[in-house]
Design a protein around this motif. Structure first.
Motif, PDB file in Angstrom:
ATOM      1  N   GLY A  84      -7.569   5.071  21.809  1.00  0.00           N
ATOM      2  CA  GLY A  84      -7.616   6.096  20.778  1.00  0.00           C
ATOM      3  C   GLY A  84      -7.504   5.501  19.393  1.00  0.00           C
ATOM      4  O   GLY A  84      -7.105   4.340  19.225  1.00  0.00           O
ATOM      5  N   PRO A  85      -7.848   6.264  18.374  1.00  0.00           N
ATOM      6  CA  PRO A  85      -7.775   5.753  16.992  1.00  0.00           C
ATOM      7  C   PRO A  85      -6.327   5.480  16.564  1.00  0.00           C
ATOM      8  O   PRO A  85      -5.402   6.217  16.906  1.00  0.00           O
ATOM      9  CB  PRO A  85      -8.396   6.896  16.163  1.00  0.00           C
ATOM     10  N   ASP A  86      -6.185   4.389  15.839  1.00  0.00           N
ATOM     11  CA  ASP A  86      -4.880   3.995  15.279  1.00  0.00           C
ATOM     12  C   ASP A  86      -3.823   3.781  16.361  1.00  0.00           C
ATOM     13  O   ASP A  86      -2.619   3.971  16.121  1.00  0.00           O
ATOM     14  CB  ASP A  86      -4.383   5.049  14.283  1.00  0.00           C
ATOM     15  N   SER A  87      -4.259   3.364  17.548  1.00  0.00           N
ATOM     16  CA  SER A  87      -3.316   3.109  18.644  1.00  0.00           C
ATOM     17  C   SER A  87      -3.513   1.697  19.164  1.00  0.00           C
ATOM     18  O   SER A  87      -4.608   1.121  19.069  1.00  0.00           O
ATOM     19  CB  SER A  87      -3.510   4.124  19.773  1.00  0.00           C
ATOM     20  N   LEU A  88      -2.447   1.148  19.742  1.00  0.00           N
ATOM     21  CA  LEU A  88      -2.512  -0.184  20.329  1.00  0.00           C
ATOM     22  C   LEU A  88      -2.860  -0.096  21.796  1.00  0.00           C
ATOM     23  O   LEU A  88      -2.498   0.876  22.476  1.00  0.00           O
ATOM     24  CB  LEU A  88      -1.172  -0.892  20.172  1.00  0.00           C
ATOM     25  N   PRO A  89      -3.558  -1.099  22.326  1.00  0.00           N
ATOM     26  CA  PRO A  89      -3.755  -1.153  23.775  1.00  0.00           C
ATOM     27  C   PRO A  89      -2.424  -1.250  24.507  1.00  0.00           C
ATOM     28  O   PRO A  89      -1.432  -1.754  23.972  1.00  0.00           O
ATOM     29  CB  PRO A  89      -4.596  -2.424  23.960  1.00  0.00           C
ATOM     30  N   VAL A  90      -2.420  -0.777  25.747  1.00  0.00           N
ATOM     31  CA  VAL A  90      -1.167  -0.709  26.505  1.00  0.00           C
ATOM     32  C   VAL A  90      -0.564  -2.084  26.708  1.00  0.00           C
ATOM     33  O   VAL A  90       0.654  -2.277  26.577  1.00  0.00           O
ATOM     34  CB  VAL A  90      -1.416  -0.005  27.857  1.00  0.00           C
ATOM     35  N   PHE A  91      -1.391  -3.085  27.025  1.00  0.00           N
ATOM     36  CA  PHE A  91      -0.827  -4.407  27.325  1.00  0.00           C
ATOM     37  C   PHE A  91      -0.191  -5.037  26.096  1.00  0.00           C
ATOM     38  O   PHE A  91       0.779  -5.797  26.200  1.00  0.00           O
ATOM     39  CB  PHE A  91      -1.906  -5.324  27.917  1.00  0.00           C
ATOM     40  N   MET A  92      -0.680  -4.719  24.891  1.00  0.00           N
ATOM     41  CA  MET A  92      -0.067  -5.244  23.676  1.00  0.00           C
ATOM     42  C   MET A  92       1.293  -4.618  23.441  1.00  0.00           C
ATOM     43  O   MET A  92       2.229  -5.285  22.982  1.00  0.00           O
ATOM     44  CB  MET A  92      -0.976  -4.994  22.473  1.00  0.00           C
ATOM     45  N   ILE A  93       1.415  -3.341  23.762  1.00  0.00           N
ATOM     46  CA  ILE A  93       2.711  -2.669  23.617  1.00  0.00           C
ATOM     47  C   ILE A  93       3.727  -3.242  24.595  1.00  0.00           C
ATOM     48  O   ILE A  93       4.909  -3.433  24.263  1.00  0.00           O
ATOM     49  CB  ILE A  93       2.542  -1.156  23.827  1.00  0.00           C
ATOM     50  N   LEU A  94       3.291  -3.578  25.795  1.00  0.00           N
ATOM     51  CA  LEU A  94       4.202  -4.136  26.795  1.00  0.00           C
ATOM     52  C   LEU A  94       4.696  -5.521  26.399  1.00  0.00           C
ATOM     53  O   LEU A  94       5.866  -5.844  26.582  1.00  0.00           O
ATOM     54  CB  LEU A  94       3.504  -4.188  28.158  1.00  0.00           C
ATOM     55  N   TYR A  95       3.788  -6.358  25.850  1.00  0.00           N
ATOM     56  CA  TYR A  95       4.179  -7.722  25.518  1.00  0.00           C
ATOM     57  C   TYR A  95       4.919  -7.809  24.186  1.00  0.00           C
ATOM     58  O   TYR A  95       5.825  -8.636  24.023  1.00  0.00           O
ATOM     59  CB  TYR A  95       2.941  -8.626  25.483  1.00  0.00           C
ATOM     60  N   ASP A  96       4.523  -6.968  23.220  1.00  0.00           N
ATOM     61  CA  ASP A  96       5.158  -7.035  21.899  1.00  0.00           C
ATOM     62  C   ASP A  96       5.064  -5.652  21.250  1.00  0.00           C
ATOM     63  O   ASP A  96       4.112  -5.366  20.520  1.00  0.00           O
ATOM     64  CB  ASP A  96       4.460  -8.081  21.029  1.00  0.00           C
ATOM     65  N   PRO A  97       6.033  -4.777  21.520  1.00  0.00           N
ATOM     66  CA  PRO A  97       5.956  -3.408  20.986  1.00  0.00           C
ATOM     67  C   PRO A  97       5.951  -3.353  19.460  1.00  0.00           C
ATOM     68  O   PRO A  97       5.378  -2.425  18.871  1.00  0.00           O
ATOM     69  CB  PRO A  97       7.208  -2.733  21.558  1.00  0.00           C
ATOM     70  N   SER A  98       6.569  -4.311  18.816  1.00  0.00           N
ATOM     71  CA  SER A  98       6.667  -4.268  17.354  1.00  0.00           C
ATOM     72  C   SER A  98       5.461  -4.887  16.665  1.00  0.00           C
ATOM     73  O   SER A  98       5.299  -4.746  15.450  1.00  0.00           O
ATOM     74  CB  SER A  98       7.937  -4.991  16.889  1.00  0.00           C
ATOM     75  N   GLY A  99       4.645  -5.598  17.399  1.00  0.00           N
ATOM     76  CA  GLY A  99       3.495  -6.252  16.798  1.00  0.00           C
ATOM     77  C   GLY A  99       2.357  -5.281  16.537  1.00  0.00           C
ATOM     78  O   GLY A  99       2.234  -4.238  17.177  1.00  0.00           O
ATOM     79  N   GLY A 100       1.495  -5.642  15.593  1.00  0.00           N
ATOM     80  CA  GLY A 100       0.347  -4.808  15.275  1.00  0.00           C
ATOM     81  C   GLY A 100      -0.900  -5.301  15.981  1.00  0.00           C
ATOM     82  O   GLY A 100      -0.885  -6.251  16.768  1.00  0.00           O
ATOM     83  N   LEU A 101      -1.981  -4.644  15.699  1.00  0.00           N
ATOM     84  CA  LEU A 101      -3.257  -5.025  16.279  1.00  0.00           C
ATOM     85  C   LEU A 101      -3.761  -6.301  15.601  1.00  0.00           C
ATOM     86  O   LEU A 101      -3.774  -6.383  14.365  1.00  0.00           O
ATOM     87  CB  LEU A 101      -4.275  -3.897  16.090  1.00  0.00           C
ATOM     88  N   PRO A 102      -4.140  -7.327  16.374  1.00  0.00           N
ATOM     89  CA  PRO A 102      -4.664  -8.557  15.751  1.00  0.00           C
ATOM     90  C   PRO A 102      -5.866  -8.253  14.869  1.00  0.00           C
ATOM     91  O   PRO A 102      -6.652  -7.335  15.133  1.00  0.00           O
ATOM     92  CB  PRO A 102      -5.053  -9.420  16.957  1.00  0.00           C
ATOM     93  N   ALA A 103      -6.018  -9.046  13.823  1.00  0.00           N
ATOM     94  CA  ALA A 103      -7.064  -8.776  12.828  1.00  0.00           C
ATOM     95  C   ALA A 103      -8.454  -8.840  13.432  1.00  0.00           C
ATOM     96  O   ALA A 103      -9.336  -8.059  13.055  1.00  0.00           O
ATOM     97  CB  ALA A 103      -6.931  -9.775  11.680  1.00  0.00           C
ATOM     98  N   PHE A 104      -8.684  -9.768  14.383  1.00  0.00           N
ATOM     99  CA  PHE A 104     -10.036  -9.894  14.922  1.00  0.00           C
ATOM    100  C   PHE A 104     -10.381  -8.773  15.902  1.00  0.00           C
ATOM    101  O   PHE A 104     -11.535  -8.646  16.314  1.00  0.00           O
ATOM    102  CB  PHE A 104     -10.216 -11.267  15.596  1.00  0.00           C
ATOM    103  N   TRP A 105      -9.396  -7.950  16.285  1.00  0.00           N
ATOM    104  CA  TRP A 105      -9.667  -6.801  17.143  1.00  0.00           C
ATOM    105  C   TRP A 105     -10.198  -5.613  16.346  1.00  0.00           C
ATOM    106  O   TRP A 105     -10.982  -4.809  16.871  1.00  0.00           O
ATOM    107  CB  TRP A 105      -8.386  -6.378  17.868  1.00  0.00           C
ATOM    108  N   GLU A 106      -9.764  -5.469  15.130  1.00  0.00           N
ATOM    109  CA  GLU A 106     -10.038  -4.248  14.357  1.00  0.00           C
ATOM    110  C   GLU A 106     -11.533  -3.932  14.228  1.00  0.00           C
ATOM    111  O   GLU A 106     -11.937  -2.764  14.377  1.00  0.00           O
ATOM    112  CB  GLU A 106      -9.396  -4.368  12.970  1.00  0.00           C
ATOM    113  N   PRO A 107     -12.424  -4.901  13.946  1.00  0.00           N
ATOM    114  CA  PRO A 107     -13.847  -4.551  13.811  1.00  0.00           C
ATOM    115  C   PRO A 107     -14.466  -3.998  15.090  1.00  0.00           C
ATOM    116  O   PRO A 107     -15.488  -3.302  15.017  1.00  0.00           O
ATOM    117  CB  PRO A 107     -14.501  -5.878  13.407  1.00  0.00           C
ATOM    118  N   PHE A 108     -13.865  -4.292  16.240  1.00  0.00           N
ATOM    119  CA  PHE A 108     -14.458  -3.843  17.503  1.00  0.00           C
ATOM    120  C   PHE A 108     -14.221  -2.365  17.772  1.00  0.00           C
ATOM    121  O   PHE A 108     -14.642  -1.860  18.813  1.00  0.00           O
ATOM    122  CB  PHE A 108     -13.909  -4.692  18.662  1.00  0.00           C
ATOM    123  N   ARG A 109     -13.594  -1.659  16.860  1.00  0.00           N
ATOM    124  CA  ARG A 109     -13.557  -0.202  16.958  1.00  0.00           C
ATOM    125  C   ARG A 109     -14.934   0.400  16.686  1.00  0.00           C
ATOM    126  O   ARG A 109     -15.227   1.512  17.112  1.00  0.00           O
ATOM    127  CB  ARG A 109     -12.535   0.373  15.983  1.00  0.00           C
TER     128      ARG A 109
END
Length: 371
Positions: A84-109
């Motif tokens: 969904g928009p402005d949401s993190l993938p589930v596996f990123m939340i599990l490994y690092d809940p406080s971290g944001g979306l990596p910069a190279f992921w953002e264009p792939f929206r």
């Protein structure tokens, strides 16, 4: 007859397209449609390998690199679309809940950026890598080992970046495909049809390249590279084009593999996966048009059927088949068709046995003259 024979492959592609796009959806269950779609993805990559290896003589053992580039580009987009928009993938939340979306992921929206990445990223990587290798005249075993080492390096890199790529578990649990719900059977059939149509398109591209001037130069470069250079052509540029086309086809195959299978892991892009692609091409016949595709589909069927029921024995069966084909049919199973066709044509074109000439009998007066 010679005017019709060059068009026979085109007729074969048409029949193949009807079987994949019309007959298969009408007679197969959705389970086998998904499996056939997976085989089509491997066949797309195999068609490119057939061009680079069969026609160009480049043993590309690292096509998993370009397969992985397309697969992970598509998987990242589908993961973000499912989250969904402005949401993190589930596996990123599990490994690092406080971290944001990596910069190279953002264009792939973006849908457009994802499609451009699937096409342009392998072209750029293969272009830079191929230019560096071919201009230095690196070929043969050195080229094969280097290309396979790149596949291993990419698989290790992805495995070690758990927070960014999911690591060994990979990316999965895709819910949407550019807005279409993947759990719907109608959408699954649509995704399969796209993969099958892309396979047919790749066959058409390779058929056109083979019958063009470029195809003749590619074969000449494979068989007599120095003579091609003496005639004023640069063999590096010729091989570079074939290598880039093969990389693009592998990337497209990886991109379609993701929504069909529903998961992508480093195991699908490493050395073993690249060797499996080469085995399919060798089995079908690397120098033919349909051989690489049919061989890859046969290997895919064996891996899905025998590999799941007999995982310990499947790898031995694959090794035995590969050894037998290498020893007795070095040009693959497609050479059997060529041999049979050659025998038929020779039997048709052989002239009938001429009657024995009658014995010449000289008259008595002529015999006296000859004496």
């Amino acid at each position: 007859m010679t005017k019709i024979r060059p068009w026979l492959p085109l007729i074969g592609i048409g029949v193949f397209a009807i079987l994949l796009l019309v007959v298969a959806p009408a007679v197969l269950s959705m389970h086998w449609i998904n499996n056939l779609g997976k085989y089509c993805c491997w066949a797309i990559a195999a068609v490119g390998i057939g061009l680079a290896w069969g026609r160009g003589g480049m043993l590309v053992l690292g096509q998993g690199v370009f397969f992985g580039l397309g697969a992970y580009a598509m998987a990242m987009h589908l993961t973000l679309e499912s989250a969904g928009p402005d949401s993190l993938p589930v596996f990123m939340i599990l490994y690092d809940p406080s971290g944001g979306l990596p910069a190279f992921w953002e264009p792939f929206r973006s849908d457009v950026f994802t499609l451009l990445a699937i096409v342009l990223l392998p072209v750029i990587v293969a272009g830079v890598l191929g230019y560096a290798l071919f201009k230095r005249r690196i070929k043969g075993a050195y080229f094969a080992i280097l290309s396979q080492a790149l596949a291993v390096a990419l698989a290790v890199l992805i495995s070690s970046t758990i927070r960014e790529t999911g690591g060994d578990t990979g990316l999965s649990d895709f819910k949407y495909f550019f807005g279409f719900v993947l759990n719907d059977d109608a959408n699954k059939l649509m995704v399969y049809s796209i993969a099958a149509a892309l396979l047919v398109a790749c066959l058409l591209v390779v058929w056109q390249l083979n019958r063009s001037r470029f195809g003749e130069l590619l074969i000449a470069t494979r068989d007599a590279e120095e003579r091609v250079r003496f005639l004023g052509y640069d063999p590096a540029n010729i091989k570079l084009v074939a290598y880039v086309v093969a990389a693009l086809m592998a990337s497209v195959a990886g991109a379609m593999f993701v929504p069909i299978v529903g998961i992508i892991t480093p195991a699908e892009i490493g050395a073993s996966a690249s060797i499996l692609m080469i085995a399919g091409v060798a089995l079908g016949g690397r120098a033919s048009l349909f051989g690489p595709a049919l061989g890859a589909m046969a290997i895919g069927w064996g891996q899905s059927s025998l590999g799941s029921t007999w995982p310990d024995g499947w790898i031995y069966i694959l090794g035995l088949v590969f050894i037998l084909v290498t020893l007795f049919l070095p040009m693959g199973l497609s050479s059997l068709f060529g041999r049979a066709k050659g025998l038929v044509w020779r039997s048709r074109e052989s002239p009938p046995a001429s009657p024995s000439a009658p014995e010449l009998v000289l008259e008595p007066d002529v015999q006296e003259v000859t004496k």
